[in-house]
Scaffold this motif. Structure first.
Motif, short mmCIF file in Angstrom:
data_model
loop_
_atom_site.label_atom_id
_atom_site.label_comp_id
_atom_site.label_asym_id
_atom_site.label_seq_id
_atom_site.Cartn_x
_atom_site.Cartn_y
_atom_site.Cartn_z
N ARG A 1 0.84 -1.21 0.00
CA ARG A 1 0.00 0.00 0.00
C ARG A 1 0.87 1.26 0.00
O ARG A 1 0.57 2.24 -0.66
N ARG B 1 0.56 4.09 -2.70
CA ARG B 1 0.15 5.44 -2.30
C ARG B 1 1.17 6.50 -2.73
O ARG B 1 0.82 7.54 -3.26
N ASP C 1 0.68 2.53 7.60
CA ASP C 1 -0.73 2.81 7.31
C ASP C 1 -1.28 4.01 8.07
O ASP C 1 -1.98 4.84 7.52
#
Ligand code: GLN
Length: 392
Positions: free
Chosen positions: A80, A84, A283
């Motif tokens: 991720r 991102r 995250d």
């Protein structure tokens, strides 16, 4: 007096292997009470939510071997993160592995991808573990010098070094010079890599620590590069958790698989309780690295101004947390003799960049200073340097 040999541990002496320059200089700082502007580790820990998550994982019993490839939650968080920040789409089960710091990712990548006799193109000055691992793998290094005072890439030199080479080892933002390769330089690197069919290992541990208008672009995002590039990074620099030793390798499954093949014989697996905490960092503390970089930018300016005030010629870094000075005018035979004398002269420790060069003349007069330390520590280091006589 040359006190450095005295700092070498008994075991290291028995094996004939000197400690790394970072261990050597940190030991020197401890022994002399000097301000340590040498080894790059921050005075402050990263986000407390991340530390608390590690404590909870310890208490929850996450204390046995995790999968060698890394815990799924961390591999997913790394995927991720790459998506991102850079738009890279990765399969967390095949294109991401967790390593024991970026140092192990470097070791695994080189051992996994370099065969005896293979030539490896590497930017000079080079991080010390590159050299050791190329030697462990039986490869030969082909340094391409980032020449002072600007430390820019010489594309003609890169092209010449690439002929007949197998691997290119890139590092941007670059330790120790602080150069962030520009879009033009990266495009040239990609062109050379494709033309000479090189596999590229890229160490991007300072990916978030860039200043002013500079931007970090992973080489893997350039056309034709993903399939030949293994990208390495870690939590250490971005989150001020250098002691956790959690890093990763991402890229196409064949290259990442080669790193894993070596990693399983190195550490086998990496610190279980840290992995869920690093996943949380990536995250849920996604803004932390940017805030850290803004704060480090202030400390960079403080250190650079202070070094200038102390009479040193400074190259203001574009990224990383290191500044480089040229000490030619001080009259020392080399940076090493300057750094060895510095604790006694000024009560400060720095790193002689010459240890990162094959070309002894190129790096002889360069000295690296870390600004990841707390402001009062930097200020005290500057006060001491300004008060001292730094000439030979
Ligand atoms: N990366 C850190 C530096 O350049 C040091 C890491 C180490 O000591 N091996 O200062």
């Amino acid at each position: 007096m040359d006190i450095l040999p005295l700092m070498r541990s008994h075991a290291a002496r028995l094996q004939g292997i000197p400690p790394t320059i970072f261990s050597e200089m940190s030991a020197l700082a401890l022994r002399t009470g000097a301000v340590n502007l040498g080894q790059g580790f921050p005075d402050r820990s990263g986000p407390s939510s991340v530390v608390r998550r590690a404590i909870r994982a310890l208490e929850d019993g996450q204390n046995q071997y995790p999968p060698g490839i890394g815990k799924p939650e961390l591999r997913q968080a790394i995927a991720r993160h790459q998506q991102r920040h850079y738009g890279l789409e990765l399969d967390p089960d095949a294109q991401v592995i967790v390593t024991t710091g970026c140092t192990e990712a470097i070791a695994g990548a080189i051992l996994g991808l370099v065969d005896p006799g293979d030539a490896v193109v590497v930017l000079e000055p080079y991080y010390d573990s590159y050299l050791a691992m190329i030697q462990f793998a039986g490869g030969t290094r082909r340094p391409v010098t980032l020449t002072a005072p600007d430390f820019r890439l010489d594309v003609a030199a890169l092209e010449a070094a690439a002929v007949g080479a197998k691997v290119m080892l890139l590092n941007t933002p670059h330790n120790p010079t602080g150069t962030v390769l520009s879009a033009t330089e990266l495009a040239a690197v990609a062109e050379v890599a494709i033309r000479h069919d090189l596999t590229v290992i890229t160490d991007e541990v300072y990916e978030h620590l860039v200043y002013d208008h500079h931007e970090h672009v992973p080489l893997a995002t350039l056309p034709g590069m993903f399939e030949r590039t293994v990208t390495l990074s870690s939590v250490g620099k971005s989150y001020s958790l250098t002691g956790w030793k959690v890093g990763w390798a991402t890229g196409p499954s064949d290259l990442v698989g080669a790193v894993l093949g070596a990693k399983q014989w190195l550490s086998f697996t990496s610190g279980a309780p840290f992995q869920p905490a690093v996943a949380l960092a990536l995250d849920e503390e996604a803004d932390y690295p940017r805030e850290l970089a803004a704060d480090l930018g202030v400390r960079r300016d403080l250190l650079c101004a202070g070094l200038r005030e102390a009479g040193l010629k400074v190259r203001v870094p574009e990224g990383t947390y290191f500044a480089t000075t040229d000490i030619t005018e001080l009259g020392w035979p080399d940076g090493r003799s300057f750094c060895v004398a510095l604790p006694e002269r000024a009560g400060v420790v720095a790193i002689p960049s010459q240890v990162f060069y094959d070309d002894v003349d190129e790096g002889r007069q360069l000295v690296r200073w870390a600004f990841c330390k707390d402001e009062p520590v930097i200020a005290e280091g500057i006060r001491r340097l300004v008060a001292a006589d730094l000439t030979a």
